[in-house]
Design a protein around this motif. Structure first.
Motif, PDB file in Angstrom:
ATOM      1  N   LEU A 110      15.455  12.600   0.939  1.00 33.86           N
ATOM      2  CA  LEU A 110      15.589  13.442  -0.247  1.00 33.86           C
ATOM      3  C   LEU A 110      16.641  12.886  -1.197  1.00 33.86           C
ATOM      4  CD1 LEU A 110      14.836  16.003  -1.772  1.00 33.86           C
ATOM      5  CD2 LEU A 110      16.533  17.226  -0.398  1.00 33.86           C
ATOM      6  N   ASN A 111      17.760  12.452  -0.653  1.00 32.13           N
ATOM      7  CA  ASN A 111      18.819  11.884  -1.485  1.00 32.13           C
ATOM      8  C   ASN A 111      18.327  10.647  -2.235  1.00 32.13           C
ATOM      9  OD1 ASN A 111      21.508  11.892  -2.457  1.00 32.13           O
ATOM     10  ND2 ASN A 111      22.060  10.300  -0.984  1.00 32.13           N
ATOM     11  N   GLY A 112      17.537   9.808  -1.564  1.00 33.35           N
ATOM     12  CA  GLY A 112      17.022   8.593  -2.197  1.00 33.35           C
ATOM     13  C   GLY A 112      16.088   8.880  -3.357  1.00 33.35           C
ATOM     14  N   VAL A 113      15.194   9.855  -3.185  1.00 35.56           N
ATOM     15  CA  VAL A 113      14.246  10.169  -4.262  1.00 35.56           C
ATOM     16  C   VAL A 113      14.947  10.877  -5.418  1.00 35.56           C
ATOM     17  CG1 VAL A 113      13.370  12.397  -3.418  1.00 35.56           C
ATOM     18  CG2 VAL A 113      11.886  10.899  -4.742  1.00 35.56           C
ATOM     19  N   ILE A 114      15.934  11.705  -5.133  1.00 34.07           N
ATOM     20  CA  ILE A 114      16.692  12.355  -6.214  1.00 34.07           C
ATOM     21  C   ILE A 114      17.443  11.303  -7.029  1.00 34.07           C
ATOM     22  CG2 ILE A 114      18.662  13.868  -6.710  1.00 34.07           C
ATOM     23  CD1 ILE A 114      17.645  15.635  -4.362  1.00 34.07           C
ATOM     24  N   LYS A 115      18.082  10.359  -6.353  1.00 32.12           N
ATOM     25  CA  LYS A 115      18.784   9.284  -7.065  1.00 32.12           C
ATOM     26  C   LYS A 115      17.818   8.462  -7.915  1.00 32.12           C
ATOM     27  CE  LYS A 115      22.741   8.650  -4.025  1.00 32.12           C
ATOM     28  NZ  LYS A 115      23.437   7.723  -3.108  1.00 32.12           N
ATOM     29  N   ALA A 116      16.623   8.202  -7.394  1.00 29.23           N
ATOM     30  CA  ALA A 116      15.621   7.432  -8.145  1.00 29.23           C
ATOM     31  C   ALA A 116      15.180   8.194  -9.389  1.00 29.23           C
ATOM     32  CB  ALA A 116      14.426   7.108  -7.254  1.00 29.23           C
ATOM     33  N   VAL A 142       2.378  11.632  -4.470  1.00 27.70           N
ATOM     34  CA  VAL A 142       3.827  11.401  -4.498  1.00 27.70           C
ATOM     35  C   VAL A 142       4.517  12.338  -3.515  1.00 27.70           C
ATOM     36  CG1 VAL A 142       5.914  11.586  -5.929  1.00 27.70           C
ATOM     37  CG2 VAL A 142       3.862  10.493  -6.844  1.00 27.70           C
ATOM     38  N   ALA A 143       4.058  13.572  -3.436  1.00 29.96           N
ATOM     39  CA  ALA A 143       4.666  14.556  -2.544  1.00 29.96           C
ATOM     40  C   ALA A 143       4.580  14.132  -1.077  1.00 29.96           C
ATOM     41  CB  ALA A 143       3.996  15.911  -2.737  1.00 29.96           C
ATOM     42  N   GLU A 144       3.635  13.259  -0.749  1.00 23.88           N
ATOM     43  CA  GLU A 144       3.421  12.831   0.638  1.00 23.88           C
ATOM     44  C   GLU A 144       4.112  11.506   0.978  1.00 23.88           C
ATOM     45  OE1 GLU A 144       1.942  14.802   2.853  1.00 23.88           O
ATOM     46  OE2 GLU A 144       1.749  16.262   1.228  1.00 23.88           O
ATOM     47  N   LEU A 145       4.743  10.849   0.006  1.00 19.39           N
ATOM     48  CA  LEU A 145       5.363   9.545   0.254  1.00 19.39           C
ATOM     49  C   LEU A 145       6.588   9.671   1.151  1.00 19.39           C
ATOM     50  CD1 LEU A 145       5.199   7.951  -3.323  1.00 19.39           C
ATOM     51  CD2 LEU A 145       3.750   7.426  -1.345  1.00 19.39           C
ATOM     52  N   SER A 146       6.880   8.593   1.865  1.00 20.33           N
ATOM     53  CA  SER A 146       8.070   8.512   2.707  1.00 20.33           C
ATOM     54  C   SER A 146       9.122   7.695   1.954  1.00 20.33           C
ATOM     55  CB  SER A 146       7.718   7.838   4.032  1.00 20.33           C
ATOM     56  OG  SER A 146       8.871   7.714   4.823  1.00 20.33           O
ATOM     57  N   PHE A 147      10.042   8.392   1.294  1.00 13.33           N
ATOM     58  CA  PHE A 147      11.037   7.749   0.445  1.00 13.33           C
ATOM     59  C   PHE A 147      12.179   7.170   1.275  1.00 13.33           C
ATOM     60  CE2 PHE A 147       9.225  11.302  -1.986  1.00 13.33           C
ATOM     61  CZ  PHE A 147       8.645  10.595  -3.019  1.00 13.33           C
ATOM     62  N   ASP A 148      12.541   5.926   0.973  1.00 16.13           N
ATOM     63  CA  ASP A 148      13.718   5.346   1.612  1.00 16.13           C
ATOM     64  C   ASP A 148      14.927   6.171   1.163  1.00 16.13           C
ATOM     65  OD1 ASP A 148      11.825   3.483   2.306  1.00 16.13           O
ATOM     66  OD2 ASP A 148      12.947   1.748   1.598  1.00 16.13           O
ATOM     67  N   GLY A 149      15.759   6.548   2.085  1.00 21.01           N
ATOM     68  CA  GLY A 149      16.922   7.372   1.764  1.00 21.01           C
ATOM     69  C   GLY A 149      16.602   8.855   1.756  1.00 21.01           C
ATOM     70  N   VAL A 153       9.956   2.983  -1.315  1.00 22.06           N
ATOM     71  CA  VAL A 153       9.060   3.748  -0.456  1.00 22.06           C
ATOM     72  C   VAL A 153       8.649   2.866   0.715  1.00 22.06           C
ATOM     73  CG1 VAL A 153       6.836   4.941  -0.302  1.00 22.06           C
ATOM     74  CG2 VAL A 153       8.191   5.115  -2.385  1.00 22.06           C
ATOM     75  N   SER A 154       9.057   3.266   1.906  1.00 22.31           N
ATOM     76  CA  SER A 154       8.719   2.518   3.128  1.00 22.31           C
ATOM     77  C   SER A 154       9.063   1.042   2.994  1.00 22.31           C
ATOM     78  CB  SER A 154       7.238   2.708   3.478  1.00 22.31           C
ATOM     79  OG  SER A 154       6.952   4.063   3.701  1.00 22.31           O
TER      80      SER A 154
END
Length: 113
Positions: A85-91, A76-83, A13-14
């Motif tokens: 949507l794809n990055g958060v799904i992979k995580a 969590v819904a407001e976080l800026s995920f690296d990658g 995240v960021s």
């Protein structure tokens, strides 16, 4: 730093690495959220592979709380995920695999993709 032997995975995240882990308490939270009555039923729910954005938020939030971070689903819904949507799904998938998957040592080697 994540400890894979404890079932931990990482969420980026960021540019910051946040450890995640599904403890027994986090799994109980997910059983309640997904209205299932057992761990096998929870695992089957995830194997279906039909996860909504809300499901991903719940999984990530439970994993972050399981690793000791005090965070609400709404945060969590407001976080800026690296990658993105794809990055958060992979995580989320990595977290589920670390919890419900086989131990890496018992898996046969996989050919390169």
């Amino acid at each position: 730093m994540v400890n894979r032997h404890r079932g931990e995975t990482a969420l980026m995240v960021s540019g910051e690495t946040l450890p995640m882990r599904l403890t027994l308490g986090a799994l109980a939270e997910l059983e309640h959220a997904f209205a299932v009555d057992s761990l096998p039923a929870l695992g089957e729910r995830f194997v279906e592979g039909r996860l909504s954005a809300r499901d991903i938020i719940r999984i990530i939030a439970a994993g972050l709380r399981g690793a000791g971070r005090a965070i609400r689903d709404e945060d969590v819904a407001e976080l800026s995920f690296d990658g993105g949507l794809n990055g958060v799904i992979k995580a989320a998938i990595a977290l589920l695999e670390a919890t419900f998957g086989e131990d890496d040592a018992s898996r046969p080697p996989q050919p390169p993709a």
